[in-house]
Design an enzyme around this catalytic site. Structure first.
Site, PDB file in Angstrom:
ATOM      1  N   ASP A 148       0.836  -1.196   0.000  1.00 25.75           N
ATOM      2  CA  ASP A 148       0.000   0.000   0.000  1.00 25.75           C
ATOM      3  C   ASP A 148       0.879   1.257   0.000  1.00 25.75           C
ATOM      4  O   ASP A 148       1.886   1.316   0.720  1.00 25.75           O
ATOM      5  CB  ASP A 148      -0.863  -0.044   1.275  1.00 25.75           C
ATOM      6  CG  ASP A 148      -1.956   0.992   1.301  1.00 25.75           C
ATOM      7  OD1 ASP A 148      -2.805   0.972   0.407  1.00 25.75           O
ATOM      8  OD2 ASP A 148      -1.956   1.820   2.242  1.00 25.75           O
ATOM      9  N   GLU A 177      15.265 -15.000   0.062  1.00 20.45           N
ATOM     10  CA  GLU A 177      15.635 -16.095   0.974  1.00 20.45           C
ATOM     11  C   GLU A 177      14.639 -17.243   0.875  1.00 20.45           C
ATOM     12  O   GLU A 177      14.869 -18.309   1.428  1.00 20.45           O
ATOM     13  CB  GLU A 177      15.640 -15.591   2.431  1.00 20.45           C
ATOM     14  CG  GLU A 177      16.717 -14.565   2.708  1.00 20.45           C
ATOM     15  CD  GLU A 177      16.469 -13.858   4.055  1.00 20.45           C
ATOM     16  OE1 GLU A 177      15.696 -14.385   4.903  1.00 20.45           O
ATOM     17  OE2 GLU A 177      17.047 -12.771   4.238  1.00 20.45           O
TER      18      GLU A 177
HETATM   19  C1  GLC Z   1      -4.334   2.950  -0.561  1.00 23.35           C
HETATM   20  C2  GLC Z   1      -5.508   2.001  -0.472  1.00 23.35           C
HETATM   21  C3  GLC Z   1      -6.712   2.764  -0.058  1.00 23.35           C
HETATM   22  C4  GLC Z   1      -6.441   3.379   1.303  1.00 23.35           C
HETATM   23  C5  GLC Z   1      -5.181   4.222   1.269  1.00 23.35           C
HETATM   24  C6  GLC Z   1      -4.724   4.575   2.649  1.00 23.35           C
HETATM   25  O1  GLC Z   1      -4.501   3.898  -1.553  1.00 23.35           O
HETATM   26  O2  GLC Z   1      -5.679   1.356  -1.704  1.00 23.35           O
HETATM   27  O3  GLC Z   1      -7.852   1.944  -0.009  1.00 23.35           O
HETATM   28  O4  GLC Z   1      -7.524   4.169   1.682  1.00 23.35           O
HETATM   29  O5  GLC Z   1      -4.110   3.540   0.674  1.00 23.35           O
HETATM   30  O6  GLC Z   1      -4.189   3.451   3.279  1.00 23.35           O
END
Ligand code: GLC
Length: 421
Positions: free
Chosen positions: A156, A193
């Site tokens: 993310d 690993e």
């Molecule tokens: C990313 C995720 C989204 C979330 C954001 C904050 O963009 O895909 O759903 O709200 O990160 O974590």
């Protein structure tokens, strides 16, 4: 989920990317993690996840988790016990804005009498990736899950981990700092690993030209210019050609048309028209590289209608319509009190499985067929306006991205029709 694996194996999927599965107060639906080494009790236990991994593996399906390293929940114990893991300032130091609130990205904390950074909601404080202890924590987290058999991570906000050390004015200093690549280099060496090596896929929410540096250490780099393009032959072809021209030889492209943050392709690209949705699915599944099918794309499922009193999302506009549940049957009885309402069930798994002419069977056939030209190089071919033709090695693909009949290569392509020769 375990009971649905046979269906996914039937469809031919190689891997499942799960949205965040960690304990979370769900301010941002799992993207506010309060423990990276556990499973949210709403989903089950660690033992359940182990069982899912084993049952998936028995069907040659990988399980990937969604790692959220940019920020934690404010309820993560680190936010209380390890404040030095976060980014603080005595005053609001710059003009950085929160993605969700649109206001300053700095929140005053009465406990510490200082401000902390939050790119997202105030309940999602950003971690300080300059701190080696934060890096060590995540190296431990990666190994913890790789040991359990997790075969990949979607990372993310991969473009946002490192912030300008001097906290200078300008949004660009809040993201895309080159030092992030060093973190991924280290994660890649940890992944190496393990055998087979787990996959690292970045949510690289940057313009296409700036995605290329991420290929250095990420296996898969998400392409948001593609998902945000119109369903238009010239526009999409130009994106694909730029990727094909610049991607390093050791990497494969990655294509998707929907995710949990964007309107589903059957709505956004196809306006509900199943023929258009199939044309888009054809592209995802015949271009060179990997394809992500977001749950429901394979049915041409459109965004759900979510009444105001059922909205759960903090974003504006809310992302709930693209997050409504997958209809397995027309009655929808398999869903008991889902978080979001089950919308239109006329496009459902049960009926589409039974219908050889359905979008679901169309997708399944393409998934099977693409294996015969996997890895074959992409080459654009001449075609009339609105048609996109390309070679994949010895195979030729052509898709009519218009609502009109078109002649191409000695044949007639019906509106939104696609062929592989
Ligand atoms: C990313 C995720 C989204 C979330 C954001 C904050 O963009 O895909 O759903 O709200 O990160 O974590």
């Amino acid at each position: 989920m375990i009971s649905k694996l046979d269906h996914l194996a039937w469809l031919g999927v190689d891997a499942i990317w799960l949205s965040p599965t960690f304990p979370s107060p769900n301010v941002d639906w799992g993207y506010d993690v309060s423990n990276y080494l556990e499973v949210h009790p709403d989903f089950g236990t660690l033992a359940d996840l182990d069982a899912l991994i084993a049952a998936a593996r028995a069907r040659e399906i990988e399980v990937w988790l969604d790692l959220v390293p940019n920020h934690t929940s404010d309820r993560h114990p680190w936010f209380t016990d390890r404040p030095e893991y976060y980014i603080w300032s005595d005053r609001i130091p710059n003009d950085w804005r929160s993605v969700f609130t649109g206001g300053t990205a700095w929140q005053y904390d009465a406990r510490r009498h200082r401000y902390y950074l939050h790119q997202f909601t105030p309940r999602q404080p950003d971690l300080d990736w300059w701190n080696p202890d934060v890096r060590a924590e995540f190296e431990h987290i990666l190994r913890f899950w790789f040991e359990r058999g997790i075969a990949g991570f979607r990372i993310d906000v991969a473009h946002g981990l490192i912030k300008d050390a001097e906290l200078r004015d300008g949004e660009r200093f809040m993201r895309e700092q080159p030092e992030s690549h060093e973190i991924f280099r280290q994660w890649q060496s940890i992944a190496q690993e393990y055998d087979p090596k787990p996959t690292l896929m970045g949510e690289t929410y940057v313009p296409l030209v700036r995605t290329f540096p991420f290929y250095a250490h990420l296996d898969l780099v998400q392409n948001f210019d593609f998902v945000r393009s119109r369903l238009d032959a010239a526009a999409l072809r130009s994106i694909v050609e730029r990727v094909e021209a610049k991607i390093p030889a050791k990497r494969d492209p990655l294509w998707f048309g929907s995710n949990h943050d964007h309107s589903r392709l059957a709505t956004r690209w196809a306006r509900g028209d199943e023929r258009r949705a199939r044309a888009a699915l054809f592209l995802l599944l015949t271009l060179r590289g990997s394809a992500i099918i977001y749950q429901g794309d394979e049915l041409a499922l459109t965004d759900g209608e979510v009444p105001a009193d059922r909205i759960t999302d903090i974003a504006e506009p809310p992302r709930d319509p693209e997050r409504t549940p997958l209809p397995w049957t027309r009655s929808g009885e398999e869903w008991q009190a889902p978080w979001l309402p089950l919308a239109d069930t006329t496009r459902n798994v049960e009926e589409q499985r039974a219908d050889p002419g359905s979008t679901l069977n169309y997708v399944r056939d393409l998934v099977a067929r693409r294996r015969s030209f996997a890895g074959a190089p992409y080459r654009s071919l001449p075609s009339p306006r609105g048609v996109w033709a390309y070679a994949r090695g010895d195979v030729t693909c052509a898709v009519n991205l218009t609502g009109k009949r078109v002649r191409h290569g000695g044949r007639v392509l019906e509106p939104w029709d696609a062929v592989i020769d």
